[in-house]
Design an enzyme around this catalytic site. Structure first.
Site: not given
Length: 163
Positions: A83, A68
């Site tokens: 992110h 992620h």
């Protein structure tokens, strides 16, 4: 001879937008870790497509095991975190297709990853993507994109200078 060795560099590093979408201030990210700049200064992008590009020439420092997030370092030493979404660590990699690996050399505009925006949203998570300057003790954001929309891999997102 030694003057140039100790001269402070004022050269700025240009970061391209890693995603296509709407640029928003970090303070608007609905997660205190990012909005209160606990990890560092930066901006966020609400992506309109799923492709993530390298914002500069450098290398991959770390691809998180859960896919992620990616940490990158520019050739000049600027370290950033991309992110993808909020709390997406909980997806354990589902919906993320990472195209790079730790230590890999990257060039500005090269493909880093794709993430499934629909899958992330359907799982109940935000797709807003913070882009964080991790070594703000050495570098500072000098200028951020004034544009509301950016084209990933093409448009300038921010300029960073050495302190």
């Amino acid at each position: 001879m030694f003057k140039s060795l100790f001269k402070k560099s004022d050269k700025s590093i240009t970061l391209l937008a890693p995603l296509t979408g709407k640029v928003v201030p970090l303070e608007e990210v609905p997660d205190q870790v990012f909005s209160q700049k606990m990890m560092g200064d930066g901006v966020a992008i609400i992506p309109s497509n799923s492709t993530v590009y390298s914002p500069f020439d450098g290398e991959i420092v770390n691809v998180f095991q859960t896919k992620h997030a990616i940490t990158l370092r520019s050739n000049e030493g600027v370290e950033i975190l991309i992110h993808m979404g909020l709390d997406t660590v909980n997806l354990k990699g589902d919906g993320f297709d990472i195209k790079v690996s730790d230590g890999e050399k990257i060039t500005k505009g090269s493909l880093l990853a794709n993430f499934d925006l629909t899958k992330v949203k359907e799982a109940g998570y935000e797709v807003i993507t913070p882009i964080i300057l991790l070594n703000g003790d050495t570098y500072e954001i000098n200028q951020q994109s004034l544009s509301n929309m950016v084209n990933g891999g093409n448009d300038i997102l921010m300029e960073i200078t050495k302190k």
